[in-house]
Design a protein around this motif. Structure first.
Motif, PDB file in Angstrom:
ATOM      1  N   PHE A 285       0.905  -1.259  -0.126  1.00  0.00           N
ATOM      2  CA  PHE A 285      -0.001   0.003  -0.060  1.00  0.00           C
ATOM      3  C   PHE A 285       0.648   1.118   0.086  1.00  0.00           C
ATOM      4  N   LEU A 286       0.569   2.239  -1.026  1.00  0.00           N
ATOM      5  CA  LEU A 286       1.261   3.490  -1.023  1.00  0.00           C
ATOM      6  C   LEU A 286       0.747   4.567  -0.234  1.00  0.00           C
ATOM      7  N   SER A 287       1.090   4.624   0.763  1.00  0.00           N
ATOM      8  CA  SER A 287       0.506   5.681   1.918  1.00  0.00           C
ATOM      9  C   SER A 287       1.280   7.073   1.796  1.00  0.00           C
TER      10      SER A 287
ATOM     11  N   TYR B 181       3.113   7.852  -1.013  1.00  0.00           N
ATOM     12  CA  TYR B 181       4.688   7.741  -1.400  1.00  0.00           C
ATOM     13  C   TYR B 181       4.809   8.530  -2.814  1.00  0.00           C
ATOM     14  N   MET B 182       5.860   9.225  -2.681  1.00  0.00           N
ATOM     15  CA  MET B 182       6.253  10.384  -3.642  1.00  0.00           C
ATOM     16  C   MET B 182       6.886   9.860  -4.774  1.00  0.00           C
ATOM     17  N   LYS B 183       7.466   8.742  -4.897  1.00  0.00           N
ATOM     18  CA  LYS B 183       8.583   8.266  -5.735  1.00  0.00           C
ATOM     19  C   LYS B 183       7.760   7.205  -6.892  1.00  0.00           C
ATOM     20  N   LYS B 184       8.456   7.175  -7.985  1.00  0.00           N
ATOM     21  CA  LYS B 184       7.818   6.195  -8.873  1.00  0.00           C
ATOM     22  C   LYS B 184       7.986   4.950  -8.599  1.00  0.00           C
ATOM     23  N   ILE B 185       6.849   4.057  -8.818  1.00  0.00           N
ATOM     24  CA  ILE B 185       7.268   2.508  -8.454  1.00  0.00           C
ATOM     25  C   ILE B 185       7.794   1.959  -9.891  1.00  0.00           C
ATOM     26  N   GLU B 186       8.962   1.288  -9.910  1.00  0.00           N
ATOM     27  CA  GLU B 186       9.523   0.880 -10.849  1.00  0.00           C
ATOM     28  C   GLU B 186       9.578  -0.433 -11.443  1.00  0.00           C
TER      29      GLU B 186
ATOM     30  N   ILE C  22      -1.106  -1.124  -4.384  1.00  0.00           N
ATOM     31  CA  ILE C  22      -2.376  -0.353  -4.251  1.00  0.00           C
ATOM     32  C   ILE C  22      -2.080   1.142  -3.923  1.00  0.00           C
ATOM     33  N   ASN C  23      -2.576   2.294  -4.542  1.00  0.00           N
ATOM     34  CA  ASN C  23      -2.300   3.777  -3.784  1.00  0.00           C
ATOM     35  C   ASN C  23      -3.543   4.355  -3.765  1.00  0.00           C
ATOM     36  N   THR C  24      -3.367   5.199  -2.839  1.00  0.00           N
ATOM     37  CA  THR C  24      -4.551   6.200  -2.736  1.00  0.00           C
ATOM     38  C   THR C  24      -4.217   7.570  -3.161  1.00  0.00           C
ATOM     39  N   HIS C  25      -5.035   8.081  -4.085  1.00  0.00           N
ATOM     40  CA  HIS C  25      -4.771   9.668  -4.568  1.00  0.00           C
ATOM     41  C   HIS C  25      -5.886  10.403  -4.023  1.00  0.00           C
ATOM     42  N   PRO C  26      -5.571  11.724  -3.733  1.00  0.00           N
ATOM     43  CA  PRO C  26      -6.458  12.491  -3.256  1.00  0.00           C
ATOM     44  C   PRO C  26      -7.166  13.442  -4.028  1.00  0.00           C
TER      45      PRO C  26
ATOM     46  N   GLY D 132      -3.962  14.316 -11.675  1.00  0.00           N
ATOM     47  CA  GLY D 132      -3.306  12.978 -11.411  1.00  0.00           C
ATOM     48  C   GLY D 132      -1.902  13.436 -12.391  1.00  0.00           C
ATOM     49  N   GLY D 133      -1.029  12.329 -12.053  1.00  0.00           N
ATOM     50  CA  GLY D 133       0.196  12.458 -12.807  1.00  0.00           C
ATOM     51  C   GLY D 133       1.368  13.287 -12.228  1.00  0.00           C
ATOM     52  N   LYS D 134       2.145  13.316 -13.240  1.00  0.00           N
ATOM     53  CA  LYS D 134       3.315  14.099 -12.416  1.00  0.00           C
ATOM     54  C   LYS D 134       3.374  15.218 -11.924  1.00  0.00           C
ATOM     55  N   GLY D 135       3.792  15.617 -10.697  1.00  0.00           N
ATOM     56  CA  GLY D 135       3.373  16.985 -10.206  1.00  0.00           C
ATOM     57  C   GLY D 135       2.325  16.903  -9.345  1.00  0.00           C
TER      58      GLY D 135
ATOM     59  N   ILE E 280      -8.823   5.005  -5.121  1.00  0.00           N
ATOM     60  CA  ILE E 280      -8.196   3.980  -4.671  1.00  0.00           C
ATOM     61  C   ILE E 280      -7.774   3.201  -5.797  1.00  0.00           C
ATOM     62  N   HIS E 281      -6.524   2.927  -6.455  1.00  0.00           N
ATOM     63  CA  HIS E 281      -6.434   2.244  -7.480  1.00  0.00           C
ATOM     64  C   HIS E 281      -4.961   1.174  -7.335  1.00  0.00           C
ATOM     65  N   TYR E 282      -5.133   0.378  -8.462  1.00  0.00           N
ATOM     66  CA  TYR E 282      -3.941  -0.446  -8.533  1.00  0.00           C
ATOM     67  C   TYR E 282      -2.985   0.386  -9.027  1.00  0.00           C
ATOM     68  N   VAL E 283      -1.695   0.289  -9.062  1.00  0.00           N
ATOM     69  CA  VAL E 283      -0.349   0.913  -9.472  1.00  0.00           C
ATOM     70  C   VAL E 283       0.191   0.048 -10.827  1.00  0.00           C
ATOM     71  N   ASN E 284       0.097   1.028 -11.930  1.00  0.00           N
ATOM     72  CA  ASN E 284       0.731   0.506 -13.118  1.00  0.00           C
ATOM     73  C   ASN E 284       2.254   1.144 -13.223  1.00  0.00           C
ATOM     74  N   GLU E 285       2.656   1.245 -14.443  1.00  0.00           N
ATOM     75  CA  GLU E 285       4.045   1.768 -14.886  1.00  0.00           C
ATOM     76  C   GLU E 285       3.938   3.147 -14.880  1.00  0.00           C
ATOM     77  N   ASN E 286       2.776   3.719 -15.080  1.00  0.00           N
ATOM     78  CA  ASN E 286       2.743   5.274 -15.209  1.00  0.00           C
ATOM     79  C   ASN E 286       1.939   5.843 -13.512  1.00  0.00           C
ATOM     80  N   TYR E 287       2.172   7.168 -13.412  1.00  0.00           N
ATOM     81  CA  TYR E 287       1.350   7.817 -12.156  1.00  0.00           C
ATOM     82  C   TYR E 287      -0.138   8.065 -12.651  1.00  0.00           C
ATOM     83  N   ASP E 288      -0.858   7.160 -11.566  1.00  0.00           N
ATOM     84  CA  ASP E 288      -2.119   7.343 -11.426  1.00  0.00           C
ATOM     85  C   ASP E 288      -3.075   6.744 -12.649  1.00  0.00           C
ATOM     86  N   GLU E 289      -2.541   5.890 -13.494  1.00  0.00           N
ATOM     87  CA  GLU E 289      -3.490   5.473 -14.377  1.00  0.00           C
ATOM     88  C   GLU E 289      -3.703   3.818 -14.337  1.00  0.00           C
TER      89      GLU E 289
HETATM   90  N1  LIG Z   1       4.535   3.478 -11.236  1.00  0.00           N
HETATM   91  C1  LIG Z   1       3.805   4.361 -10.309  1.00  0.00           C
HETATM   92  N2  LIG Z   1       4.542   4.934  -9.171  1.00  0.00           N
HETATM   93  C2  LIG Z   1       3.763   5.737  -8.395  1.00  0.00           C
HETATM   94  C3  LIG Z   1       2.367   5.854  -8.555  1.00  0.00           C
HETATM   95  C4  LIG Z   1       1.573   5.194  -9.832  1.00  0.00           C
HETATM   96  O1  LIG Z   1       0.437   5.334  -9.728  1.00  0.00           O
HETATM   97  N3  LIG Z   1       2.479   4.660 -10.714  1.00  0.00           N
HETATM   98  N4  LIG Z   1       1.499   6.688  -7.689  1.00  0.00           N
HETATM   99  C5  LIG Z   1       2.420   7.488  -6.810  1.00  0.00           C
HETATM  100  C6  LIG Z   1       1.510   8.421  -5.874  1.00  0.00           C
HETATM  101  N5  LIG Z   1       1.381   9.629  -6.609  1.00  0.00           N
HETATM  102  C7  LIG Z   1      -0.017  10.049  -6.789  1.00  0.00           C
HETATM  103  O2  LIG Z   1      -1.010   9.255  -6.270  1.00  0.00           O
HETATM  104  C8  LIG Z   1       2.261  10.590  -6.904  1.00  0.00           C
HETATM  105  C9  LIG Z   1       3.301  10.606  -6.211  1.00  0.00           C
HETATM  106  C10 LIG Z   1       4.158  11.651  -6.706  1.00  0.00           C
HETATM  107  C11 LIG Z   1       4.319  12.152  -8.050  1.00  0.00           C
HETATM  108  C12 LIG Z   1       5.399  13.176  -8.576  1.00  0.00           C
HETATM  109  O3  LIG Z   1       5.117  14.212  -9.306  1.00  0.00           O
HETATM  110  N6  LIG Z   1       6.428  12.972  -7.733  1.00  0.00           N
HETATM  111  C13 LIG Z   1       7.544  13.844  -8.111  1.00  0.00           C
HETATM  112  C14 LIG Z   1       8.726  13.758  -7.254  1.00  0.00           C
HETATM  113  C15 LIG Z   1       8.125  14.319  -6.020  1.00  0.00           C
HETATM  114  C16 LIG Z   1       9.382  13.823  -4.776  1.00  0.00           C
HETATM  115  O4  LIG Z   1      10.464  13.445  -5.002  1.00  0.00           O
HETATM  116  O5  LIG Z   1       9.070  14.504  -3.705  1.00  0.00           O
HETATM  117  C17 LIG Z   1       8.288  13.528  -9.666  1.00  0.00           C
HETATM  118  O6  LIG Z   1       7.996  12.506 -10.107  1.00  0.00           O
HETATM  119  O7  LIG Z   1       8.774  14.448 -10.063  1.00  0.00           O
HETATM  120  C18 LIG Z   1       3.061  11.995  -8.722  1.00  0.00           C
HETATM  121  C19 LIG Z   1       2.059  11.354  -8.183  1.00  0.00           C
HETATM  122  C20 LIG Z   1       3.422   6.898  -6.176  1.00  0.00           C
HETATM  123  N7  LIG Z   1       4.335   6.060  -7.194  1.00  0.00           N
END
Ligand SMILES: Nc1nc2c(c(=O)[nH]1)N[C@@H](CN(C=O)c1ccc(C(=O)N[C@@H](CCC(=O)O)C(=O)O)cc1)CN2
Ligand SMILES: NCC(=O)N[C@@H]1O[C@H](COP(=O)([O-])[O-])[C@@H](O)[C@H]1O
Length: 192
Positions: free
Chosen positions: A84-86, A88-93, A105-109, A117-120, A142-151
């Protein structure tokens, strides 16, 4: 009983919601481990409070290591079934995604899919944008996490209406309260 691993960058309020639901007998699961990228994260205090092992994994502490692999290794050591991503601000790779397919699983506000949604789009930035754009409603996804942010595939969306004089601060508070309901409802669905 399913085992949950937590990834958090700040306070881990979502984790605490899950932990309280477990202790109240609402969720049949166990939080086995908490991982953060932030050595100052408030979630570390929460881990101590609930007696849950925690680790800080970031490039400052492990400059020469593949952090994705290190996170996978840690979650596997604790035999986690779900992650669970509570906040969490980094990309899941790739390694994490491949090791835990449809288990992260991620929670997006905000309501997804949307421009919120998405970067930033994380934390306060989301609520600032929603208020600035004069949106009439927002919510929690609340969504499952794939390779892109929030998709990733949606598990559950809960909506709320903004008040006339809503601010980003008042909206964040309402969203966090809504999140407490959404997270538990989503995990009841996932764990069923
Ligand atoms: N592969 C995925 N990784 C992550 C997801 C996802 O859906 N797929 N969700 C995020 C959580 N999140 C939104 O719910 C989210 C978190 C952070 C960012 C973002 O833009 N981060 C910045 C870096 C911020 C920092 O370092 O403090 C960035 O990438 O420039 C967007 C969405 C968690 N991971
Ligand atoms: N895009 C991801 C994102 O913005 N997640 C949001 O970060 C907050 C973390 O709060 P917390 O540190 O108090 O748990 C939560 O509200 C969560 O929805």
């Amino acid at each position: 009983m399913k085992k949950i691993g937590i990834l958090a960058s700040y306070n881990g309020s979502g984790f605490e919601t899950i932990q309280k639901a477990i202790e109240d007998g609402i969720l049949d699961a166990k939080v086995e481990v908490i991982i953060t990228n932030n050595s100052d994260a408030g979630v570390l205090e929460k881990a101590k409070k609930y007696g849950i092992k925690s680790f800080v994994i970031n490039s400052k502490l492990f400059p020469n290591e593949n952090l994705d692999l290190k996170i996978v290794q840690t979650l596997k050591e604790f035999a986690c079934d779900y992650i669970f991503l509570s906040g969490y601000m980094k990309k899941i790779e790739d390694n994490l995604l491949k090791t835990f397919p449809n288990k992260i699983i991620n929670t997006h506000p905000a309501i997804l899919p949307s421009i919120y949604g998405g970067k930033g789009m994380y934390g306060h930035f989301v609520h600032e944008a929603v208020v600035k754009n004069g949106e009439k409603k927002s919510g929690v996804t609340i969504h499952y996490v794939n390779e892109n942010y929030d998709e990733g595939e949606k598990i559950l969306i809960k909506e709320l209406e903004l008040s006339e004089n809503e601010t980003a601060e008042t909206l964040e508070t309402k969203i966090k309260d809504l999140e407490k309901i959404a997270i538990v409802e989503a995990f009841k669905k996932v764990l069923a």
